[in-house]
Design an enzyme around this catalytic site. Structure first.
Site, PDB file in Angstrom:
ATOM      1  N   LYS A   1       4.423   1.847   0.182  1.00  0.00           N
ATOM      2  CA  LYS A   1       2.939   1.702  -0.020  1.00  0.00           C
ATOM      3  C   LYS A   1       2.532   0.915   0.776  1.00  0.00           C
ATOM      4  CE  LYS A   1       0.942   5.303  -3.382  1.00  0.00           C
ATOM      5  NZ  LYS A   1       0.259   5.765  -4.094  1.00  0.00           N
TER       6      LYS A   1
ATOM      7  N   ARG B   1       7.196   7.535 -10.014  1.00  0.00           N
ATOM      8  CA  ARG B   1       7.308   8.262  -8.620  1.00  0.00           C
ATOM      9  C   ARG B   1       7.771   7.426  -7.606  1.00  0.00           C
ATOM     10  NH1 ARG B   1       4.826  10.398  -4.260  1.00  0.00           N
ATOM     11  NH2 ARG B   1       5.391  12.501  -3.762  1.00  0.00           N
TER      12      ARG B   1
END
Length: 338
Positions: free
Chosen positions: A279, A314
């Site tokens: 991210k 994840r």
């Protein structure tokens, strides 16, 4: 005013008699931070936490889709999209998707999360038929050759319905089951476990100007309301995973505050998923512009989550994360992660 209890997680091998297991897993705690909105926080001995709250913090988490949550597990990301933020187009073709899935399973993924609609900042909604066309055949192909649990990453009931028919056995909704009113009732009727995530706003607008009074407590309250709503609809609490939604309608400062307070979310009594892989904030702090090169930073944050008891990670980089996890457990717990 409500009190929130954040266990202070530890993994030291020298464990006092007062130590309690954190969510039945690999960590322990004997101290809790009591947090209130109207007063400064304070540290308390765990024995002073109300029994109901203490039970939620300590009770072992039931398996989800057959996955043992007494140790951290990896959810491998399979984006069958042309425009996801770090791997868009790489696995868009069915053959490439299946090859990548085989690699992730071989590397140690316990669950494959299949998504056909990008939810990156600025992404726009795609038609339901297109999302089904992207996901259902891939899920069917995976199911045809592997017994691994499969999650469908969608906000839409028709997509989830087609995915279940193809072999999916968990629904992962970044909208927290608020986007499509038919999705949660479908999950309940089908007996599917779910992952409910927090996001402030829709992907196209969520990073415009996110605001919170207290980011950790606001998201805790949101997830508690979602868990209550889903259980009222017939989804048992032991089939619900919660996800604070790092990066979804959060600034860098919001993300860091959440990461410092992850153990708070064990108070919901559900397994917690951490999704930080590649991210933007990792690139910002780590100095890596290209999202595909953010594996080192992603792994560092993932292990910080494991040190707070996150049961599901994840990740895009399954092999590298699995290796790091094995070393982390060996060095801190004296045991293999296998």
């Amino acid at each position: 005013m409500t009190s929130y209890y954040r266990p202070v997680p530890r993994y030291d091998h020298c464990r006092p008699d007062t130590a309690l297991p954190l969510a039945g897993g690999w960590l322990w705690f004997d101290t809790v931070e009591e947090i209130r909105r109207d007063a400064p926080s304070r540290l308390l001995p765990a024995a002073q936490v109300p029994p109901e709250a203490l039970d939620r913090l300590t009770a072992p988490r039931a398996p989800i889709a057959g996955i043992d949550l007494s140790r951290p597990q990896l959810m491998g990301i399979l984006n069958v999209t042309p425009d996801s933020f770090s791997d868009g187009g790489e696995h868009f073709e069915a053959s490439a998707a299946l090859t990548h899935t085989r690699d992730m399973i071989g590397a140690g993924a316990a669950l494959i999360d299949v998504g056909g609609e990008s939810t990156r900042p600025g992404a726009r909604e795609i038609p339901i038929d297109e999302e089904i066309r992207r996901t259902a055949p891939v899920i069917s192909a995976i199911r045809g050759e592997a017994g691994i649990p499969i999650s469908i990453d969608t906000r839409k009931a028709p997509v989830a319905r087609a995915a279940q028919a193809a072999g999916a056995n968990l629904i992962n909704d970044v909208a927290g089951f608020t986007f499509d009113p038919d999705l949660a009732p479908f999950a309940a009727a089908a007996g599917l476990p779910v992952c409910v995530m927090h996001a402030q706003g829709t992907p196209d607008l969520m990073q415009a100007d996110p605001q919170y009074d207290n980011v950790a407590l606001d998201i805790y309250d949101y997830l508690q309301e979602r868990v209550d709503t889903l259980t009222a609809l017939g989804i048992p609490a032991d089939r619900i995973v919660v996800d604070p939604g790092i990066g979804f309608g959060k600034t860098l400062e919001h993300n860091l505050s959440l990461l410092q307070n992850l153990s708070l979310f064990h108070g919901l009594g559900c397994p917690v998923l951490l999704g930080v892989s590649r991210k933007r904030f990792i690139g910002t702090i780590g100095g890596t512009e290209d999202a595909r090169h953010r594996a080192p930073g992603s792994i560092a944050v993932a292990l910080a989550g494991v040190a707070q008891g996150m049961q599901l990670l994840r990740v895009h980089d399954v092999r590298e994360t699995a290796e790091a996890l094995r070393l982390w457990q060996a060095a801190t717990l004296g045991q293999d992660a296998g």
